[in-house]
Design an enzyme around this catalytic site. Sequence first.
Site, PDB file in Angstrom:
ATOM      1  N   THR A 207       9.834 -35.363 -42.387  1.00  0.00           N
ATOM      2  CA  THR A 207       9.900 -35.225 -43.921  1.00  0.00           C
ATOM      3  C   THR A 207      10.363 -36.514 -44.170  1.00  0.00           C
ATOM      4  O   THR A 207      11.256 -37.064 -43.750  1.00  0.00           O
ATOM      5  CB  THR A 207      10.749 -34.086 -43.909  1.00  0.00           C
ATOM      6  N   ASP A 238      12.634 -25.515 -46.774  1.00  0.00           N
ATOM      7  CA  ASP A 238      13.829 -26.038 -47.401  1.00  0.00           C
ATOM      8  C   ASP A 238      13.710 -27.061 -48.559  1.00  0.00           C
ATOM      9  O   ASP A 238      14.299 -27.186 -49.618  1.00  0.00           O
ATOM     10  CB  ASP A 238      15.052 -26.352 -46.846  1.00  0.00           C
ATOM     11  N   GLY A 259      15.365 -30.958 -41.493  1.00  0.00           N
ATOM     12  CA  GLY A 259      15.814 -30.157 -40.374  1.00  0.00           C
ATOM     13  C   GLY A 259      14.881 -28.845 -40.402  1.00  0.00           C
ATOM     14  O   GLY A 259      13.813 -28.556 -41.084  1.00  0.00           O
TER      15      GLY A 259
HETATM   16  N1  ASP Z   1      12.976 -29.366 -43.460  1.00  0.00           N
HETATM   17  C1  ASP Z   1      11.490 -29.550 -43.419  1.00  0.00           C
HETATM   18  C2  ASP Z   1      10.960 -27.780 -43.012  1.00  0.00           C
HETATM   19  O1  ASP Z   1      11.492 -27.035 -42.765  1.00  0.00           O
HETATM   20  C3  ASP Z   1      11.214 -29.977 -42.091  1.00  0.00           C
HETATM   21  C4  ASP Z   1      11.518 -31.404 -41.459  1.00  0.00           C
HETATM   22  O2  ASP Z   1      12.533 -31.798 -42.114  1.00  0.00           O
HETATM   23  O3  ASP Z   1      11.254 -31.854 -40.581  1.00  0.00           O
HETATM   24  O4  ASP Z   1      10.209 -27.764 -43.760  1.00  0.00           O
END
Ligand code: ASP
Length: 346
Positions: A207, A238, A259
């Site tokens: 992300t 999120d 995350g």
């Molecule tokens: N936070 C992102 C999600 O859950 C994924 C990531 O940060 O890798 O969509």
Amino acid sequence: MSTQLPRRTVITAAALSPALAVGAPAAAQAAPGGSVIRDVVLAVHGGAGSLPRGSITPAQEKAYRDALEKALRTGAGLLSGGAPALDAVEAAVRVLEDDPNFNAGKGAVFNTDAEHELDASIMNGKDLRSGAVAGVHNTRNPISLARMVMERSRHVLMAGKGADIFALQNGLAYTTQDYFFTQRRWDALLNAKNPPPVPPSVTEGQTVGAVAVDQGRDVAAATSTGGLTNKLVGRVGDSPVIGAGTYANSRTVAVSCTGTGEVFIRGVAAYDISALMEYTGAAVQDAAAKVITQKIPALGATGGAIALDPRGRLATPHSTLGIINGYITRDGTVVTRLYNDETPPH
Ligand code: ASP
């Protein structure tokens, strides 16, 4: 973009601790009080996860570092011309959305139906205005659509078909789904549906996000993602949820998280960092370390964040083994950090 400038690498004692070296979760050795980097005007991240040295080729390393540097210089160029932090974070995230190495825009991961559903949000710390989109299919730069939702609609969060139509109506570049395709993300989907005996060592998170402070000491934050590989159709993480993945308040901090989104939503992570600072007077590095390396792991997940206060103090805590990130200081120094041993946990 200049690739001639030296890249300074920051390695702290914490990053070299034996616990990290053997792969223990960073949260296990989180101490109260985090580290801080000063005089930062813009920071970006390319996702929390694990990127051990040797796991990517020198050419891939260069591609990541160049992309982070390009995002930083693009955003910082705007700031030095007097532009608001909001412009800088949008521009920086657009660079990373256009880069196929990151899980946002081109290069986004696939859901269970082998589609791309993109999430993004942006927030202006000066007045707490914000905009977000979820489950977007055909908009090339979801972060710009999030900003349009903020500035040209009376809403904060738009989802799915309506968001894509709103993008078209407002003149944003429309694209078919194949634009977002990369072989690597396709392979990751096939692996997720039929797991290989040895899981891939390199993170599939990636992300992207940005935080900035402008000459008026206002902050802004932006986050964009394809979400998680093999996520259910319609799943929203999120990243487009204001307060969870993104938050900005010029009295406290700008935050972009990465995350396991479900837990960042439950923990209201980005807002929690701001609230700790607002209500307890905590410094950015302490508030961010507490939320990311203690509260979120206690809820059962790992991740990271970049958090920048209006005085230019940056924290980059994570409970994963690493977080891909970079920052640019007032004097134009660019630092990019990819590998686990370049990123202290808090
Ligand atoms: N936070 C992102 C999600 O859950 C994924 C990531 O940060 O890798 O969509």
